[in-house]
Design a protein around this motif. Structure first.
Motif, mmCIF file in Angstrom:
data_model
loop_
_atom_site.group_PDB
_atom_site.id
_atom_site.type_symbol
_atom_site.label_atom_id
_atom_site.label_comp_id
_atom_site.label_asym_id
_atom_site.label_seq_id
_atom_site.Cartn_x
_atom_site.Cartn_y
_atom_site.Cartn_z
ATOM 1 N N ASN A 74 -9.618 61.139 58.970
ATOM 2 C CA ASN A 74 -9.087 59.835 59.382
ATOM 3 C C ASN A 74 -9.672 59.359 60.714
ATOM 4 O O ASN A 74 -9.035 58.592 61.430
ATOM 5 N N GLY A 75 -10.867 59.844 61.045
ATOM 6 C CA GLY A 75 -11.513 59.434 62.286
ATOM 7 C C GLY A 75 -10.888 60.043 63.532
ATOM 8 O O GLY A 75 -11.167 59.608 64.652
ATOM 9 N N GLU A 76 -10.045 61.061 63.352
ATOM 10 C CA GLU A 76 -9.345 61.680 64.484
ATOM 11 C C GLU A 76 -10.298 62.476 65.373
ATOM 12 O O GLU A 76 -11.392 62.858 64.963
ATOM 13 N N ILE A 77 -9.843 62.771 66.567
ATOM 14 C CA ILE A 77 -10.589 63.559 67.550
ATOM 15 C C ILE A 77 -10.798 64.980 67.010
ATOM 16 O O ILE A 77 -9.854 65.606 66.521
ATOM 17 N N CYS A 125 -25.870 65.865 68.546
ATOM 18 C CA CYS A 125 -25.002 65.105 69.437
ATOM 19 C C CYS A 125 -23.560 65.341 68.980
ATOM 20 O O CYS A 125 -23.255 65.209 67.794
ATOM 21 N N LEU A 126 -22.713 65.712 69.938
ATOM 22 C CA LEU A 126 -21.290 65.909 69.656
ATOM 23 C C LEU A 126 -20.501 64.797 70.338
ATOM 24 O O LEU A 126 -20.427 64.737 71.564
ATOM 25 N N MET A 127 -19.941 63.923 69.549
ATOM 26 C CA MET A 127 -19.086 62.852 70.058
ATOM 27 C C MET A 127 -17.637 63.349 69.958
ATOM 28 O O MET A 127 -17.391 64.434 69.451
ATOM 29 N N ASP A 128 -16.669 62.566 70.400
ATOM 30 C CA ASP A 128 -15.286 63.037 70.363
ATOM 31 C C ASP A 128 -14.750 63.196 68.937
ATOM 32 O O ASP A 128 -13.992 64.115 68.657
ATOM 33 N N ASN A 129 -15.155 62.294 68.029
ATOM 34 C CA ASN A 129 -14.591 62.340 66.677
ATOM 35 C C ASN A 129 -15.631 62.583 65.578
ATOM 36 O O ASN A 129 -15.292 62.522 64.402
ATOM 37 N N HIS A 130 -16.886 62.858 65.964
ATOM 38 C CA HIS A 130 -17.900 63.178 64.955
ATOM 39 C C HIS A 130 -19.074 63.912 65.593
ATOM 40 O O HIS A 130 -19.146 64.023 66.818
ATOM 41 N N LEU A 171 -9.241 69.510 59.617
ATOM 42 C CA LEU A 171 -9.736 68.885 60.832
ATOM 43 C C LEU A 171 -10.850 67.896 60.493
ATOM 44 O O LEU A 171 -10.901 66.795 61.027
ATOM 45 N N PHE A 172 -11.730 68.306 59.575
ATOM 46 C CA PHE A 172 -12.879 67.497 59.197
ATOM 47 C C PHE A 172 -12.629 66.783 57.882
ATOM 48 O O PHE A 172 -11.819 67.229 57.071
#
Length: 189
Positions: A27-30, A59-64, A102-103
């Protein structure tokens, strides 16, 4: 008549092929609540994927997250990725006192079939902080950009990446040029 791909069947990761591996939080969560989470994920990445894949960019973003890899061991790579994601999800859930997935269901994978696609994808991955967070990608701590342009030891295949771009100066130039194109596109739409 052209045979249609089964949307439920996942593409097999093949030896010596390049792939864009990515996923996001359900759901696009952190999925990375802190720099510590991101460092731990990268530590697990090395643990599970060392000698199974060459890493060209990440690249590690907060939600992906995004990885650009070349598969070295076809028979082990999918399980290694699964182990990585499961180990990280268990640790994150425990730390965050949460349960469940989580994913999003399966990690996504796209085969990279040309040199042009590869170089464009590496730039796209590195420009993620600029696009999503309005943070200068050159200084973002959780991407491979700084490791590629530095002389410090790295597990990345730095020399191959730089060869793709014709050297470090052109690597930097191409990223700056791509950033300007992307900035103009979003500014004038």
């Amino acid at each position: 008549m052209k045979k249609r791909k089964d949307p439920m069947k996942l593409e097999v990761l093949e030896k010596d092929k390049f792939y864009h591996i990515y996923n996001r939080g359900i759901n696009g969560e952190i999925i990375f609540a802190s720099g510590e989470n991101k460092r731990y994920f990268l530590k697990l990445y090395l643990k599970y994927l060392e000698n199974k894949a060459d890493t060209f960019a990440y690249c590690l973003m907060d939600n992906h997250f995004h990885f650009v890899i070349r598969v070295l061991k076809e028979e082990e790579i999918t399980q290694a990725l699964s182990n990585l994601f499961n180990a990280y999800a268990k640790a994150f859930n425990k730390q965050s006192d949460r349960t469940g997935s989580l994913f999003e269901k399966h990690f996504r994978r796209i085969q990279i079939e040309s040199q042009t696609y590869l170089t464009n994808l590496i730039q796209y991955v590195h420009l993620n902080p600029q696009h999503h967070l309005d943070i200068d990608y050159k200084f973002f701590l959780f991407s491979s950009y700084q490791s590629i342009i530095s002389d410090k030891p790295t597990k990345l295949v730095r020399d191959e990446v730089l060869t793709c771009f014709g050297g470090v100066e052109n690597f930097i130039y191409c990223h700056d040029f791509k950033r300007e194109i992307v900035s103009e596109k979003f500014t004038f739409e």
